[in-house]
Design a protein around this motif. Sequence first.
Motif, PDB file in Angstrom:
ATOM      1  N   LYS A  23       5.389  11.718   2.767  1.00 60.50           N
ATOM      2  CA  LYS A  23       6.082  10.758   3.596  1.00 60.50           C
ATOM      3  C   LYS A  23       5.682   9.604   3.832  1.00 60.50           C
ATOM      4  O   LYS A  23       6.770   9.283   3.287  1.00 60.50           O
ATOM      5  CB  LYS A  23       5.304  11.383   5.824  1.00 60.50           C
ATOM      6  CG  LYS A  23       6.326  10.763   6.420  1.00 60.50           C
ATOM      7  CD  LYS A  23       5.409  10.544   7.536  1.00 60.50           C
ATOM      8  CE  LYS A  23       4.446   9.705   7.436  1.00 60.50           C
ATOM      9  NZ  LYS A  23       4.621   8.214   8.059  1.00 60.50           N
ATOM     10  N   ASP A  24       4.698   9.323   2.951  1.00 62.67           N
ATOM     11  CA  ASP A  24       4.268   7.254   2.846  1.00 62.67           C
ATOM     12  C   ASP A  24       5.109   7.124   1.756  1.00 62.67           C
ATOM     13  O   ASP A  24       5.719   6.634   1.650  1.00 62.67           O
ATOM     14  CB  ASP A  24       3.273   7.413   3.293  1.00 62.67           C
ATOM     15  CG  ASP A  24       2.814   6.784   4.382  1.00 62.67           C
ATOM     16  OD1 ASP A  24       3.482   7.238   5.546  1.00 62.67           O
ATOM     17  OD2 ASP A  24       1.361   6.251   4.805  1.00 62.67           O
ATOM     18  N   GLN A  85       2.083  -1.038   9.369  1.00 65.44           N
ATOM     19  CA  GLN A  85       3.634  -1.688   9.858  1.00 65.44           C
ATOM     20  C   GLN A  85       5.275  -0.734  10.259  1.00 65.44           C
ATOM     21  O   GLN A  85       5.807  -1.493  10.497  1.00 65.44           O
ATOM     22  CB  GLN A  85       4.571  -3.079   8.909  1.00 65.44           C
ATOM     23  CG  GLN A  85       3.112  -4.264   9.723  1.00 65.44           C
ATOM     24  CD  GLN A  85       2.982  -5.407   8.748  1.00 65.44           C
ATOM     25  OE1 GLN A  85       3.595  -5.178   8.141  1.00 65.44           O
ATOM     26  NE2 GLN A  85       2.550  -6.377   9.647  1.00 65.44           N
ATOM     27  N   LEU A  86       4.923  -0.417   8.537  1.00 64.15           N
ATOM     28  CA  LEU A  86       6.813   0.990   8.859  1.00 64.15           C
ATOM     29  C   LEU A  86       6.391   1.670  10.040  1.00 64.15           C
ATOM     30  O   LEU A  86       7.517   2.424  10.974  1.00 64.15           O
ATOM     31  CB  LEU A  86       6.571   1.227   7.760  1.00 64.15           C
ATOM     32  CG  LEU A  86       6.849   0.838   5.949  1.00 64.15           C
ATOM     33  CD1 LEU A  86       7.016   1.714   5.400  1.00 64.15           C
ATOM     34  CD2 LEU A  86       8.368   0.594   7.125  1.00 64.15           C
ATOM     35  N   GLU A  87       5.543   1.850  10.105  1.00 63.89           N
ATOM     36  CA  GLU A  87       4.778   2.494  11.271  1.00 63.89           C
ATOM     37  C   GLU A  87       5.231   2.140  12.553  1.00 63.89           C
ATOM     38  O   GLU A  87       5.690   3.097  13.077  1.00 63.89           O
ATOM     39  CB  GLU A  87       4.006   3.609  11.012  1.00 63.89           C
ATOM     40  CG  GLU A  87       2.984   4.520   9.917  1.00 63.89           C
ATOM     41  CD  GLU A  87       3.532   5.987   9.710  1.00 63.89           C
ATOM     42  OE1 GLU A  87       4.263   6.167  11.410  1.00 63.89           O
ATOM     43  OE2 GLU A  87       2.710   6.391   9.054  1.00 63.89           O
ATOM     44  N   LEU A  93       3.638   5.363  14.921  1.00 66.21           N
ATOM     45  CA  LEU A  93       2.173   5.624  14.794  1.00 66.21           C
ATOM     46  C   LEU A  93       1.300   6.614  15.732  1.00 66.21           C
ATOM     47  O   LEU A  93       1.037   7.340  15.711  1.00 66.21           O
ATOM     48  CB  LEU A  93       1.428   4.362  14.895  1.00 66.21           C
ATOM     49  CG  LEU A  93      -0.036   4.413  14.750  1.00 66.21           C
ATOM     50  CD1 LEU A  93      -0.061   5.173  12.775  1.00 66.21           C
ATOM     51  CD2 LEU A  93      -0.544   2.893  14.860  1.00 66.21           C
ATOM     52  N   GLU A  94       2.341   6.717  17.191  1.00 68.94           N
ATOM     53  CA  GLU A  94       2.048   7.651  18.317  1.00 68.94           C
ATOM     54  C   GLU A  94       2.556   8.477  18.194  1.00 68.94           C
ATOM     55  O   GLU A  94       1.478   9.427  18.655  1.00 68.94           O
ATOM     56  CB  GLU A  94       3.525   6.539  19.607  1.00 68.94           C
ATOM     57  CG  GLU A  94       2.591   5.200  19.998  1.00 68.94           C
ATOM     58  CD  GLU A  94       2.932   4.070  19.817  1.00 68.94           C
ATOM     59  OE1 GLU A  94       4.214   4.359  18.863  1.00 68.94           O
ATOM     60  OE2 GLU A  94       2.561   3.455  19.741  1.00 68.94           O
ATOM     61  N   ALA A  95       4.013   8.791  17.352  1.00 64.82           N
ATOM     62  CA  ALA A  95       3.913  10.461  16.974  1.00 64.82           C
ATOM     63  C   ALA A  95       3.031  10.794  15.946  1.00 64.82           C
ATOM     64  O   ALA A  95       2.559  11.955  16.145  1.00 64.82           O
ATOM     65  CB  ALA A  95       5.656  10.560  16.090  1.00 64.82           C
ATOM     66  N   LEU A  96       2.778  10.277  14.767  1.00 60.38           N
ATOM     67  CA  LEU A  96       1.762  10.397  14.025  1.00 60.38           C
ATOM     68  C   LEU A  96       0.173  11.255  14.651  1.00 60.38           C
ATOM     69  O   LEU A  96      -0.441  12.098  14.406  1.00 60.38           O
ATOM     70  CB  LEU A  96       1.898   9.582  13.638  1.00 60.38           C
ATOM     71  CG  LEU A  96       0.715   9.844  11.709  1.00 60.38           C
ATOM     72  CD1 LEU A  96       1.770  11.206  11.276  1.00 60.38           C
ATOM     73  CD2 LEU A  96       0.933   8.989  10.757  1.00 60.38           C
ATOM     74  N   ARG A 168      -2.485  -4.458  13.254  1.00 66.21           N
ATOM     75  CA  ARG A 168      -2.085  -4.155  13.935  1.00 66.21           C
ATOM     76  C   ARG A 168      -2.833  -5.519  15.217  1.00 66.21           C
ATOM     77  O   ARG A 168      -2.589  -5.259  16.352  1.00 66.21           O
ATOM     78  CB  ARG A 168      -2.354  -2.846  15.454  1.00 66.21           C
ATOM     79  CG  ARG A 168      -1.587  -1.984  14.700  1.00 66.21           C
ATOM     80  CD  ARG A 168      -1.871  -0.568  15.256  1.00 66.21           C
ATOM     81  NE  ARG A 168      -3.296  -0.382  15.053  1.00 66.21           N
ATOM     82  CZ  ARG A 168      -4.314   0.351  15.669  1.00 66.21           C
ATOM     83  NH1 ARG A 168      -3.954   0.717  17.073  1.00 66.21           N
ATOM     84  NH2 ARG A 168      -5.063   0.826  15.744  1.00 66.21           N
ATOM     85  N   SER A 169      -2.906  -6.728  14.842  1.00 60.71           N
ATOM     86  CA  SER A 169      -3.046  -8.518  15.271  1.00 60.71           C
ATOM     87  C   SER A 169      -2.157  -9.001  14.833  1.00 60.71           C
ATOM     88  O   SER A 169      -1.518  -8.663  13.787  1.00 60.71           O
ATOM     89  CB  SER A 169      -4.841  -8.248  14.126  1.00 60.71           C
ATOM     90  OG  SER A 169      -5.480  -7.112  14.592  1.00 60.71           O
TER      91      SER A 169
END
Lengths: 235, 263
Positions: A23-24, A85-87, A93-96, A168-169
Amino acid sequence: MTDRPVTGGLRVEARRAMAVAWKDLLAEGRARSNVLAVILFAGTALLLFAFAFGPDAQDLRDAGAGVIWLTILLSGILVFNRSYQLELEGGGLEALLTYPGSRRAIFVGKLLANLVIVLLVEAVVLPLAAILFHVPLLGALPGLAVIVALGTFGFVTLGTFYAAMSSRSRASDVLLPLLLFPMLVPLLLAAVQGTTAFMEGDAMGDGGGWIRMLVAFNLIFFSAALWAFEYVIGE
Amino acid sequence: MEKRRGRFQVKAEATRREASSHMTLRAVRWWGLSLGAVGVALTIVFHWQVFFWVPTEASMGIVQRIFYIHLPGAWVAFLAFGIVALCSAVYLWLGEEKLDHAALAAAEGGMVFTTIVLVSGPLWARLAWGTWWTWEPRLTLTLLLWFIYLGYFLVRNSTQNRDRGRKFAAVVGIVGALNIPLIHMSVLWFRSLHPQPVVARTDGPQLHPDMATTVFTALGAWTLVFLSLFILRYGTARLEARAERTSVDMGDPLSAEQGAVTS
């Protein structure tokens, strides 16, 4: 924070990891411009290093191993934050994270995708450096290939792991190198010294020691990252 | 109304649990101040020893006296980072906030003593070897540790979600400690110029007895000073957390908002 129930064995986990990696890579492949930009950046960096150390052929050759690895580190670091960052942009990311299975598969998947991208960059950097810096890469091939493979794996392992935090910072683009580069010093030392040793024909037999150092680095940090990823990615 | 009382009861129970299950603030203050007093007294004693009492080392001369500050600083720094890694690991395992406070307190103390090592090292190097900085393995290791634990504070304060920042910091503390043996080995192979270990040798210390006394006084003094700082900083962190919780309970809109982000 408890381990989520792991459904299926190692093979199922491996398939999950491959799915994430695919996927990535697909997303990167469709965007295309990013990997290309990183490769161009690496080329530019090599050129600047050549101007900084040149034009004497012997000086360039002496600096060669260090320049190769610094270029890999400086351009590779541009890859890692992006993979999260793409996620984050798309809420992916939540879905993953809600998919069944352990989160280690996500880490391994992202690690594999980043590995492919960094290897692509190296496929350009190494031959280009061989030409620009008069570095005898072909003659050093078997030992050098081992050093490059191990060094790249260790670099991408820690990079993928720390990027899970930095992406995420605040100020993620500055935070990642600040966190990552001090940690990479043993790897950089081993990779540069090992590369130099093999380029000079490994007459002193130093190469094997540096390979062992890289193996130890990879074992320690791959295990640590697998263990700690759950804490880093979860809520 | 009913809901609110329920919340208060829960809070009260939590406070009771807190008071009974670990060090109360009074104990923190008592231990922190008394260990600190002994530590500072011993620090004065060992400085007197260093300046007036201990014999001058034959080959290096008077510069060698920096050693009595340099070595205990390094020992305390490593002790501190050991505590950071340990508390962080147990924090991730149990999720107890106070373990994170302990790790933070140790990390701050560790930074102070690492800085002492990094200042006293070059001073010695300038006089003994004629250069401010050498890529000497243990000095290099200390410098890298300084940077790695700087990351501990950076990552801690750069997230919106405070809980997440704590977890990130704990992970950085643990993974950073794992790197110590690797950095040590790699820089050792890279190059070495440092005086060989003289205190911890298998065939007994090779130091003059008076020198050994001074080193061990200094070790004891700074370990106590560190423990005192550690305990007091831990107490401050607990108070901060308590103040934050209280202001959330009081319904201060600003803090309530922060609290929502925190939890």
